[in-house]
Design a protein around this motif. Structure first.
Motif, PDB file in Angstrom:
ATOM      1  N   THR A  27      -9.456  -2.999   3.531  1.00 23.31           N
ATOM      2  CA  THR A  27      -8.301  -1.961   2.836  1.00 23.31           C
ATOM      3  C   THR A  27      -8.982  -1.497   1.682  1.00 23.31           C
ATOM      4  O   THR A  27     -10.010  -2.052   1.121  1.00 23.31           O
ATOM      5  N   LEU A  28      -8.470  -0.509   1.149  1.00 22.62           N
ATOM      6  CA  LEU A  28      -8.848   0.120  -0.060  1.00 22.62           C
ATOM      7  C   LEU A  28      -8.846  -1.128  -1.471  1.00 22.62           C
ATOM      8  O   LEU A  28      -9.603  -1.196  -2.084  1.00 22.62           O
ATOM      9  N   ILE A  29      -7.545  -1.466  -1.566  1.00 20.66           N
ATOM     10  CA  ILE A  29      -7.363  -2.477  -2.635  1.00 20.66           C
ATOM     11  C   ILE A  29      -8.002  -3.660  -2.376  1.00 20.66           C
ATOM     12  O   ILE A  29      -8.717  -4.330  -3.223  1.00 20.66           O
ATOM     13  N   GLY A  30      -8.445  -4.057  -1.123  1.00 17.64           N
ATOM     14  CA  GLY A  30      -9.537  -5.034  -0.928  1.00 17.64           C
ATOM     15  C   GLY A  30     -10.832  -4.707  -1.394  1.00 17.64           C
ATOM     16  O   GLY A  30     -11.445  -5.722  -1.836  1.00 17.64           O
ATOM     17  N   HIS A  31     -11.500  -3.523  -1.413  1.00 19.09           N
ATOM     18  CA  HIS A  31     -12.489  -2.973  -1.789  1.00 19.09           C
ATOM     19  C   HIS A  31     -12.646  -3.182  -3.112  1.00 19.09           C
ATOM     20  O   HIS A  31     -13.526  -3.705  -4.051  1.00 19.09           O
ATOM     21  N   PHE A  32     -11.806  -2.708  -3.830  1.00 17.16           N
ATOM     22  CA  PHE A  32     -11.472  -2.866  -5.385  1.00 17.16           C
ATOM     23  C   PHE A  32     -11.552  -4.271  -5.894  1.00 17.16           C
ATOM     24  O   PHE A  32     -12.278  -4.445  -6.858  1.00 17.16           O
ATOM     25  N   ARG A  33     -10.640  -4.941  -5.398  1.00 16.85           N
ATOM     26  CA  ARG A  33     -10.677  -6.454  -5.791  1.00 16.85           C
ATOM     27  C   ARG A  33     -11.821  -7.250  -5.494  1.00 16.85           C
ATOM     28  O   ARG A  33     -12.128  -7.720  -6.363  1.00 16.85           O
ATOM     29  N   HIS A  34     -12.511  -6.974  -4.375  1.00 16.41           N
ATOM     30  CA  HIS A  34     -13.773  -7.496  -4.179  1.00 16.41           C
ATOM     31  C   HIS A  34     -14.995  -7.081  -5.239  1.00 16.41           C
ATOM     32  O   HIS A  34     -15.794  -7.692  -5.940  1.00 16.41           O
ATOM     33  N   GLU A  35     -15.098  -5.684  -5.385  1.00 15.62           N
ATOM     34  CA  GLU A  35     -16.090  -5.171  -6.247  1.00 15.62           C
ATOM     35  C   GLU A  35     -15.978  -5.749  -7.716  1.00 15.62           C
ATOM     36  O   GLU A  35     -16.960  -5.934  -8.510  1.00 15.62           O
TER      37      GLU A  35
ATOM     38  N   TRP B 226     -12.693 -14.017  -5.218  1.00 17.95           N
ATOM     39  CA  TRP B 226     -11.779 -13.643  -6.477  1.00 17.95           C
ATOM     40  C   TRP B 226     -10.573 -12.555  -5.822  1.00 17.95           C
ATOM     41  O   TRP B 226      -9.642 -12.732  -6.100  1.00 17.95           O
ATOM     42  N   ALA B 227     -11.372 -11.688  -5.008  1.00 19.75           N
ATOM     43  CA  ALA B 227     -10.214 -10.775  -4.268  1.00 19.75           C
ATOM     44  C   ALA B 227      -9.178 -11.419  -3.453  1.00 19.75           C
ATOM     45  O   ALA B 227      -8.060 -11.093  -3.667  1.00 19.75           O
ATOM     46  N   HIS B 228      -9.426 -12.464  -3.065  1.00 16.73           N
ATOM     47  CA  HIS B 228      -8.346 -13.274  -2.147  1.00 16.73           C
ATOM     48  C   HIS B 228      -7.233 -13.780  -3.242  1.00 16.73           C
ATOM     49  O   HIS B 228      -6.084 -13.786  -2.924  1.00 16.73           O
TER      50      HIS B 228
END
Length: 363
Positions: free
Chosen positions: A192-200, A267-269
């Protein structure tokens, strides 16, 4: 994400709303106080307790409903609209896609909406995003770019990633069919988009909170030694895949690629869990948490700020796991795939607890 209501008519409104559909008030979000404000329709000014705010300069272009402080009422600068002023979230975007391509306007808007949800969490966690003026090379920055065709017909691809605080995201990720194609090609259960942001941003905060600091030794014990060659590790991962039984130790297959990726995925999780629990609490779903009420400020381990201010990680995990089981069952009951395609082992919970301590450590 919490619930919001219109200050004028008390109708429920959502985080992304710029107008109340019931009374017509113009709405704006104040990130510093986590609230929606209302202004008379067409006024373009939000006033409260002697202060005035103006709309983000991106309000018309992408529907950004965040506000920019304009000073005090009665002061000369408060009477002049802050033309060109960007909100906290928008001003951290340095590059936007080429808007001469019709599809990019919508994709940019979708990326920025996801980024505002990211900044919502960063503000609640009190995580420093750096100063774009005083320290532009260490601040959190974003570039949204599209693949380009060269003169010879070849395609120059934009890779989503992080480097020294600069996060680049390929705008094609904002196209649902394209993102789904990539998800299937990579064998991912979630993209997901929010997943990309939280991962990066996990990579950004590893540099800020872990590298050469007191948390480094424990981080290496939990996630592995990040000094392992990154390029070699990625090449091996893409060639061989994740090791057998990886679910016992890593939150995703990609987390197995390198300790940096394990940290970023975890971190994203953690962000998924905390924001998801806040949403559940505001919608009355906290009863699933084995007697732990995310909205009960007196419950052991919880602070005044709810899940975002939890003193300990254990109550978060106890509330989250039964909630995800119930949500998976709900999805299956109407023929959808699992809402939450993850399993949290004790090892993974230990890593998430480390992220919790890292975020809430005094700085």
């Amino acid at each position: 994400m919490r619930r919001f209501s219109c200050p004028t008519c008390a109708n429920e409104v959502h985080f992304r709303n710029s107008h109340c559909i019931t009374c017509g008030s113009e709405l704006g979000y104040l990130s510093e106080s986590d609230r929606i404000m209302a202004a008379p329709s067409g006024s373009g000014r939000w006033e409260d307790e002697g202060a005035v705010w103006h709309a983000c300069a991106n309000r018309q272009a992408i529907g950004c409903n965040w506000l920019v402080e304009g000073g005090r009422l009665g002061a000369a600068e408060a009477d002049v609209p802050l033309a060109g002023s960007l909100c906290l979230s928008c001003r951290h975007t340095l590059v936007i896609p080429d808007l001469s391509r019709p599809e990019n306007a919508e994709r940019w808007a979708m990326l920025e909406e996801a980024k505002r949800r990211l900044f919502y969490s960063l503000v609640k966690f009190r995580l420093d995003v750096g100063d774009l003026q005083a320290g532009p090379d260490t601040a959190l920055r974003f570039e949204f770019k599209a693949d380009e065709l060269s003169a010879d017909g070849s395609k120059r691809r934009v890779l989503t990633g992080h480097e020294n605080g600069l996060i680049t995201i390929n705008v094609a990720e904002a196209d649902d069919p394209t993102r789904e194609k990539h998800r299937k090609a990579m064998g991912e259960p979630y993209r997901t988009l929010i997943g990309h942001f939280r991962h990066e941003i996990g990579h950004y905060y590893w540099d800020r909170l872990v590298a050469d600091g007191p948390a480094l030794a424990e981080c290496r014990r939990l996630f592995g030694d990040e000094r392992a060659d990154y390029a070699d590790a990625l090449a091996r991962h893409y060639d061989e895949g994740a090791p057998p039984q990886w679910q016992a130790t890593h939150v995703s297959a990609y987390a197995c690629a390198h300790p940096w990726e394990d940290f970023a995925e975890t971190w994203a999780h953690y962000f998924h869990i905390v924001d998801g629990l806040e949403t559940a609490g505001w919608y009355g779903l906290e009863g699933l948490g084995q007697g732990v009420d995310p909205m009960d400020r007196a419950a052991p381990g919880w602070a005044e700020a709810g899940p975002y201010g939890a003193d300990e990680f254990t109550p978060l995990a106890k509330a989250w796991v039964p909630l995800t089981v119930a949500m998976n069952a709900m999805n299956r009951s109407i023929g959808l795939s699992d809402f939450y395609p993850f399993v949290l082992s004790d090892v993974i919970l230990g890593k998430l607890a480390f992220i919790h301590r890292l975020i809430h450590a005094p700085r």
